[in-house]
Write an enzyme that holds these catalytic residues in place. Structure first.
Site, PDB file in Angstrom:
ATOM      1  N   VAL A 295       8.076  -6.210  -2.093  1.00  0.00           N
ATOM      2  CA  VAL A 295       9.878  -6.362  -1.831  1.00  0.00           C
ATOM      3  C   VAL A 295       9.298  -7.908  -0.813  1.00  0.00           C
ATOM      4  O   VAL A 295       9.083  -8.071   0.405  1.00  0.00           O
ATOM      5  CB  VAL A 295       9.995  -5.488  -1.218  1.00  0.00           C
ATOM      6  CG1 VAL A 295      11.516  -6.010  -0.602  1.00  0.00           C
ATOM      7  CG2 VAL A 295      10.285  -4.081  -2.038  1.00  0.00           C
TER       8      VAL A 295
ATOM      9  N   HIS B 218       9.544  -7.158   6.179  1.00  0.00           N
ATOM     10  CA  HIS B 218       9.331  -5.991   6.622  1.00  0.00           C
ATOM     11  C   HIS B 218       7.620  -5.594   6.881  1.00  0.00           C
ATOM     12  O   HIS B 218       6.684  -5.805   6.376  1.00  0.00           O
ATOM     13  CB  HIS B 218       9.657  -4.721   5.412  1.00  0.00           C
ATOM     14  CG  HIS B 218       9.104  -4.664   3.994  1.00  0.00           C
ATOM     15  ND1 HIS B 218       9.092  -5.701   2.990  1.00  0.00           N
ATOM     16  CD2 HIS B 218       7.429  -3.924   4.186  1.00  0.00           C
ATOM     17  CE1 HIS B 218       8.087  -5.660   2.047  1.00  0.00           C
ATOM     18  NE2 HIS B 218       7.245  -4.834   2.479  1.00  0.00           N
TER      19      HIS B 218
ATOM     20  N   HIS C 145       5.758  -2.198   7.765  1.00  0.00           N
ATOM     21  CA  HIS C 145       5.402  -1.258   7.783  1.00  0.00           C
ATOM     22  C   HIS C 145       4.824  -0.100   8.695  1.00  0.00           C
ATOM     23  O   HIS C 145       3.888  -0.672   9.606  1.00  0.00           O
ATOM     24  CB  HIS C 145       4.185   0.230   6.830  1.00  0.00           C
ATOM     25  CG  HIS C 145       4.948  -0.671   5.079  1.00  0.00           C
ATOM     26  ND1 HIS C 145       5.087   0.166   3.580  1.00  0.00           N
ATOM     27  CD2 HIS C 145       4.521  -2.413   4.529  1.00  0.00           C
ATOM     28  CE1 HIS C 145       5.502  -1.040   2.968  1.00  0.00           C
ATOM     29  NE2 HIS C 145       4.922  -1.791   3.326  1.00  0.00           N
TER      30      HIS C 145
END
Ligand code: 5GP
Ligand code: ZN
Length: 113
Positions: A95, A99, A101
Site C-alpha cells: 500500500v 504506514h 506497522h
C-alpha cells in the site's frame, strides 16, 4: 489526498476499519490481516507515498507517528513490539501510503524474511 489510494479512502471513512486512535494528523487502526496477536498501522492522514518520499516539513509528523504508535502499543498491552516501515515493493510495501506497522504479543525472529 489521493483519490484511488486505499488508505486515503480509509482516512475519508469510505472503508471501515477497527480504529484505535485518531487526531487531526494521524489515524491508527488494526491491520486486516494481522501477523501477530497485536498488529496495527499508524498512518498520516495526509498522503505520503512511502518513507523515502517524506519531506523536510514532515519531520515532526513522523516523530508524532512513532510516539503515538508507542502509546497505543502500551494501551494494547504490548510493552515489547516491532515497528516496521516497508519502502518499495522489494521490501514488501503493498500500500503506497506511508504506514508504520506495530506488531507484538509473540516472539519475533531476526533477520526478517
Ligand atoms: P505493506 O505491505 O504495504 O507494508 O502493508 C500494508 C498493510 O495493510 C498489510 O499488512 C495489509 O494487511 C493491510 N491492509 C490492506 N488493506 C487493508 C484494509 O482494507 N484494511 C486494513 N485494516 N488493513 C489493510
Ligand atoms: Zn493515500
Amino acid at each position: 489526498m489521493s483519490d484511488n489510494c486505499l488508505f486515503c479512502k480509509i482516512v475519508r471513512g469510505e472503508i471501515p476499519v477497527d480504529k484505535l486512535y485518531e487526531d487531526d494528523e494521524i489515524l491508527v487502526f488494526r491491520d486486516i490481516a494481522p501477523q501477530a496477536p497485536v498488529h496495527f498501522l499508524v498512518i498520516p492522514k495526509k498522503h505520503v507515498n512511502s518513507p523515502a518520499t517524506l519531506a523536510a516539513e514532515d519531520e515532526q509528523l513522523m516523530g508524532r507517528i512513532m510516539r503515538i504508535g508507542c502509546e497505543i502499543a502500551k494501551q494494547e498491552g504490548i510493552d515489547q513490539f516491532r515497528a516496521v516501515l516497508n519502502n518499495g515493493e522489494q521490501a514488501g510495501q503493498t500500500v503506497f501510503h506511508l504506514h508504520v506497522h506495530i506488531l507484538g504479543g509473540r516472539n519475533m525472529s531476526w533477520p526478517p524474511g
